[in-house]
Design an enzyme around this catalytic site. Structure first.
Site, PDB file in Angstrom:
ATOM      1  N   ASP A  52       0.868  -1.190   0.000  1.00 12.30           N
ATOM      2  CA  ASP A  52       0.000   0.000   0.000  1.00 12.30           C
ATOM      3  C   ASP A  52       0.895   1.227   0.000  1.00 12.30           C
ATOM      4  O   ASP A  52       2.125   1.115   0.145  1.00 12.30           O
ATOM      5  CB  ASP A  52      -0.962   0.001   1.198  1.00 12.30           C
ATOM      6  CG  ASP A  52      -2.298   0.661   0.847  1.00 12.30           C
ATOM      7  OD1 ASP A  52      -2.296   1.842   0.423  1.00 12.30           O
ATOM      8  OD2 ASP A  52      -3.344  -0.001   0.976  1.00 12.30           O
ATOM      9  N   ASP A  64       4.186   3.147  -3.466  1.00  7.22           N
ATOM     10  CA  ASP A  64       3.164   3.712  -4.364  1.00  7.22           C
ATOM     11  C   ASP A  64       3.308   3.004  -5.702  1.00  7.22           C
ATOM     12  O   ASP A  64       4.368   3.086  -6.332  1.00  7.22           O
ATOM     13  CB  ASP A  64       3.402   5.227  -4.488  1.00  7.22           C
ATOM     14  CG  ASP A  64       2.337   5.903  -5.331  1.00  7.22           C
ATOM     15  OD1 ASP A  64       1.779   5.236  -6.234  1.00  7.22           O
ATOM     16  OD2 ASP A  64       2.073   7.095  -5.093  1.00  7.22           O
ATOM     17  N   GLY A  96      -7.036   0.706  -5.992  1.00  6.60           N
ATOM     18  CA  GLY A  96      -7.820   1.471  -6.954  1.00  6.60           C
ATOM     19  C   GLY A  96      -8.444   2.669  -6.265  1.00  6.60           C
ATOM     20  O   GLY A  96      -8.598   2.682  -5.043  1.00  6.60           O
ATOM     21  N   ALA A 100     -17.219  16.763 -18.678  1.00  6.47           N
ATOM     22  CA  ALA A 100     -17.154  18.202 -18.992  1.00  6.47           C
ATOM     23  C   ALA A 100     -16.479  18.987 -17.865  1.00  6.47           C
ATOM     24  O   ALA A 100     -16.115  20.148 -18.043  1.00  6.47           O
ATOM     25  CB  ALA A 100     -18.570  18.741 -19.236  1.00  6.47           C
ATOM     26  N   TYR A 139     -13.087   6.423 -14.230  1.00  2.00           N
ATOM     27  CA  TYR A 139     -13.088   5.171 -13.458  1.00  2.00           C
ATOM     28  C   TYR A 139     -13.558   4.004 -14.334  1.00  2.00           C
ATOM     29  O   TYR A 139     -12.921   2.948 -14.387  1.00  2.00           O
ATOM     30  CB  TYR A 139     -14.004   5.342 -12.247  1.00  2.00           C
ATOM     31  CG  TYR A 139     -14.054   4.162 -11.304  1.00  2.00           C
ATOM     32  CD1 TYR A 139     -12.981   3.865 -10.477  1.00  2.00           C
ATOM     33  CD2 TYR A 139     -15.192   3.358 -11.229  1.00  2.00           C
ATOM     34  CE1 TYR A 139     -13.030   2.787  -9.593  1.00  2.00           C
ATOM     35  CE2 TYR A 139     -15.255   2.285 -10.353  1.00  2.00           C
ATOM     36  CZ  TYR A 139     -14.165   2.001  -9.525  1.00  2.00           C
ATOM     37  OH  TYR A 139     -14.233   0.943  -8.659  1.00  2.00           O
ATOM     38  N   THR A 183     -17.906  -0.976   2.209  1.00  2.00           N
ATOM     39  CA  THR A 183     -16.558  -0.555   2.604  1.00  2.00           C
ATOM     40  C   THR A 183     -16.624   0.910   3.038  1.00  2.00           C
ATOM     41  O   THR A 183     -17.681   1.551   2.950  1.00  2.00           O
ATOM     42  CB  THR A 183     -15.560  -0.635   1.429  1.00  2.00           C
ATOM     43  OG1 THR A 183     -16.000   0.245   0.400  1.00  2.00           O
ATOM     44  CG2 THR A 183     -15.421  -2.040   0.890  1.00  2.00           C
TER      45      THR A 183
HETATM   46  P1  NAD Z   1     -10.343   1.505  -0.497  1.00  4.03           P
HETATM   47  O1  NAD Z   1     -10.213   2.933  -0.888  1.00  4.03           O
HETATM   48  O2  NAD Z   1     -10.882   1.173   0.846  1.00  4.03           O
HETATM   49  O3  NAD Z   1      -8.925   0.762  -0.670  1.00  4.03           O
HETATM   50  C1  NAD Z   1      -8.068   0.995  -1.758  1.00  4.03           C
HETATM   51  C2  NAD Z   1      -6.642   0.832  -1.295  1.00  4.03           C
HETATM   52  O4  NAD Z   1      -5.771   1.093  -2.400  1.00  4.03           O
HETATM   53  C3  NAD Z   1      -6.288   1.835  -0.201  1.00  4.03           C
HETATM   54  O5  NAD Z   1      -5.700   1.159   0.891  1.00  4.03           O
HETATM   55  C4  NAD Z   1      -5.315   2.772  -0.890  1.00  4.03           C
HETATM   56  O6  NAD Z   1      -4.351   3.340  -0.018  1.00  4.03           O
HETATM   57  C5  NAD Z   1      -4.678   1.849  -1.918  1.00  4.03           C
HETATM   58  N1  NAD Z   1      -4.046   2.631  -2.985  1.00  4.03           N
HETATM   59  C6  NAD Z   1      -4.552   3.704  -3.634  1.00  4.03           C
HETATM   60  N2  NAD Z   1      -3.626   4.222  -4.470  1.00  4.03           N
HETATM   61  C7  NAD Z   1      -2.524   3.451  -4.356  1.00  4.03           C
HETATM   62  C8  NAD Z   1      -1.241   3.493  -4.954  1.00  4.03           C
HETATM   63  N3  NAD Z   1      -0.909   4.441  -5.840  1.00  4.03           N
HETATM   64  N4  NAD Z   1      -0.324   2.557  -4.595  1.00  4.03           N
HETATM   65  C9  NAD Z   1      -0.633   1.607  -3.695  1.00  4.03           C
HETATM   66  N5  NAD Z   1      -1.843   1.517  -3.091  1.00  4.03           N
HETATM   67  C10 NAD Z   1      -2.787   2.427  -3.419  1.00  4.03           C
HETATM   68  O7  NAD Z   1     -11.225   0.835  -1.658  1.00  4.03           O
HETATM   69  P2  NAD Z   1     -12.021  -0.537  -1.707  1.00  4.03           P
HETATM   70  O8  NAD Z   1     -13.464  -0.229  -1.654  1.00  4.03           O
HETATM   71  O9  NAD Z   1     -11.461  -1.541  -0.768  1.00  4.03           O
HETATM   72  O10 NAD Z   1     -11.690  -0.971  -3.217  1.00  4.03           O
HETATM   73  C11 NAD Z   1     -10.700  -1.920  -3.577  1.00  4.03           C
HETATM   74  C12 NAD Z   1     -10.817  -2.192  -5.070  1.00  4.03           C
HETATM   75  O11 NAD Z   1     -12.142  -2.633  -5.368  1.00  4.03           O
HETATM   76  C13 NAD Z   1     -10.569  -0.949  -5.932  1.00  4.03           C
HETATM   77  O12 NAD Z   1      -9.871  -1.338  -7.097  1.00  4.03           O
HETATM   78  C14 NAD Z   1     -11.987  -0.505  -6.287  1.00  4.03           C
HETATM   79  O13 NAD Z   1     -12.019   0.232  -7.487  1.00  4.03           O
HETATM   80  C15 NAD Z   1     -12.680  -1.844  -6.415  1.00  4.03           C
HETATM   81  N6  NAD Z   1     -14.148  -1.776  -6.255  1.00  4.03           N
HETATM   82  C16 NAD Z   1     -14.742  -1.446  -5.052  1.00  4.03           C
HETATM   83  C17 NAD Z   1     -16.125  -1.434  -4.964  1.00  4.03           C
HETATM   84  C18 NAD Z   1     -16.854  -1.128  -3.670  1.00  4.03           C
HETATM   85  O14 NAD Z   1     -18.089  -1.176  -3.635  1.00  4.03           O
HETATM   86  N7  NAD Z   1     -16.171  -0.820  -2.564  1.00  4.03           N
HETATM   87  C19 NAD Z   1     -16.910  -1.709  -6.071  1.00  4.03           C
HETATM   88  C20 NAD Z   1     -16.274  -2.019  -7.279  1.00  4.03           C
HETATM   89  C21 NAD Z   1     -14.899  -2.066  -7.356  1.00  4.03           C
END
Ligand code: NAD
Length: 441
Positions: free
Chosen positions: A235, A258, A284, A292, A347, A382
């Site tokens: 992370d 990162d 993510g 826009a 996204y 989440t």
């Molecule tokens: P979250 O924001 O709780 O966790 C995402 C994690 O990614 C965080 O710990 C963040 O620090 C880390 N991160 C962000 N940028 C980073 C980088 N540059 N380098 C390393 N780590 C990085 O989100 P989540 O809800 O747990 O989502 C996890 C995945 O699931 C994501 O890809 C999200 O798009 C996908 N997703 C989530 C949902 C939902 O309902 N929560 C739905 C569809 C898809």
């Protein structure tokens, strides 16, 4: 479910009112508990004449010690081998099996329809009839969702019946609680399936999970560790304390980094110089704005994190030959990437791109004896979704066949199934973990 909505609609007096105004009443979904059998309750199976999967199906049901349903009484699962259906007139076999069987299905039940990959079914008529199974299964899933029950279609390529094992175990068990109305495609295995301990399928395997400090990533790390993997959680450096707390409790290691940093692909390749078995691209972000009103930096930052960095990491690991034999890459897409969403052009483009990455790399990985697949979560409970305004949040939860949001563990269990060394016949698949969310279904 313990959210406010379900407490309200399930309260005795209000439940009657809620039913009268047509509000959906979410059923508590069973989730997997270690040590429990794959399925607890009788399985009712059937087949259309000419099916080719009955023997493999019987083998799996015997191996998991599944009780068989008798002529009457409730059933926990209904499994129908439709692989022999070679003409639309034979689709009536579905009605003949399911008409008496569906009323017998228990709450939290499972339906699995097995078919033959349409394009390989042998004739135009057979292709047509096999394709029809999709409409049938998706509709059946909507009819039984109110019971917390799910239905999936599994297309098996001719000659790939021996690959059914890990997929059937997943679909029949509570591990697939929030996977609903999906079509899974099984082909011949990319590598010989090893003998595994089904309680610890990932024993001896090393897994990298990005974005592991919280949310879905933390659940993935915990689930892969539960299944025996040695987990390295990655992370951003700002999240290092949380990351360490998550992975060290699992006996894993932290890699604060990162993923968009210039040196990230090299740093990851050096960390796994001895080889890696499972890569989970979970990190993510969202940066919502309509196109826009979307400044360039908002677009670029998101695309870097959600897609471009993943491509660079894959290239670095593959170019250096570090993905071990029978290795796995598992990506996290999103329902938005499939259906689109207003305010999420960046996204959705990144998450559709993730699906493109799976499609484009699957043949390359198959040649190396490895697989790449993706999960596409719907509404998952989440921090991200908790921060939504109550209106869209409640709608997001309810507009699925199961009338509720999923849990991070539901996404994690699906990833663990892809990651299993026994899942060698599933490559290039995108499976939604969305409770058959109606948006873009
Ligand atoms: P979250 O924001 O709780 O966790 C995402 C994690 O990614 C965080 O710990 C963040 O620090 C880390 N991160 C962000 N940028 C980073 C980088 N540059 N380098 C390393 N780590 C990085 O989100 P989540 O809800 O747990 O989502 C996890 C995945 O699931 C994501 O890809 C999200 O798009 C996908 N997703 C989530 C949902 C939902 O309902 N929560 C739905 C569809 C898809």
């Amino acid at each position: 479910m313990s959210d406010r909505y379900s407490q309200i609609v399930n309260a005795p007096i209000l439940a009657t009112v809620a039913r009268q105004v047509g509000l959906p009443q979410p059923v508590d979904l069973d989730r997997f508990q270690p040590g429990k059998p794959v399925i607890s309750g009788p399985v009712l199976s059937g087949a259309a004449p000419g099916g080719t999967l009955e023997r493999a199906l019987k083998g799996v049901l015997d191996e998991i010690g599944a009780e068989r349903a008798g002529a009457e009484g409730k059933a926990k699962a209904l499994v129908f081998d439709a692989s022999g259906i070679a003409d639309s007139t034979e689709l009536i076999e579905l009605q003949r099996f399911f008409y008496p069987a569906v009323p017998r299905l228990r709450h939290n039940g499972r339906v699995v329809v097995l078919g033959t990959t349409p394009a390989l079914a042998g004739s135009a008529r057979a292709h047509t009839a096999q394709r029809a199974l999709e409409g049938f299964t998706r509709s059946l899933a909507k009819e039984i969702g109110g019971k917390g029950a799910t239905a999936q279609l599994v297309y098996v390529e001719p000659g790939a019946a021996d690959q059914l094992d890990s997929t059937l175990r997943f679909l029949l068990s509570p591990r697939s609680a929030y996977v609903d109305g999906q079509v899974i495609r099984i082909a011949e295995g990319v590598a010989p399936a090893p003998d595994i301990d089904w309680d610890l399928p990932l024993a001896g395997r090393t897994a990298l999970v990005t974005g592991a400090s919280r949310g879905i990533g933390a659940a993935i790390a915990a689930t892969l560790a539960r299944d025996g993997a040695k987990v390295v959680g990655l992370d951003v450096p700002q999240a290092e304390a949380d990351l360490r707390a998550v992975v060290e409790a699992l006996g894993g290691d932290a890699l604060p980094l990162d993923i968009t940093a210039d040196d990230a692909p090299d740093a990851i390749a050096s960390r796994f110089a001895e080889g890696i078995d499972v890569v989970v691209h979970n990190a993510g972000v969202t940066r919502d704005r309509t196109i826009a009103k979307m400044p360039e930096d908002r677009w670029t930052q998101l695309m870097e994190i959600n897609l471009s960095a993943e491509e660079r990491v894959d290239d670095a690991l593959l170019d250096a030959g570090l993905l071990n034999p029978n290795g796995r890459i598992v990506c996290v897409s999103s329902m938005s990437g499939i259906a689109g969403n207003s305010g999420q052009t960046n996204y959705a483009a990144s998450k559709a791109g993730v699906i493109g990455m799976v499609e484009s790399l699957a043949p390359t990985l198959a040649k190396r004896g490895a697989t790449i697949n993706a999960v596409a979560p719907g509404f998952i409970e989440t921090q991200m979704t908790a921060a939504m305004p109550i209106g869209p949040r409640e709608v997001g939860r309810r507009v699925s066949s199961l009338s509720q949001g999923g849990l991070p563990v539901d996404v994690a269990e699906t990833i663990a199934w892809f990651a299993s060394p026994a899942t060698t016949g599933v490559n290039g698949n995108v499976v939604r973990v969305c409770g058959q969310n109606l948006l873009g279904a």
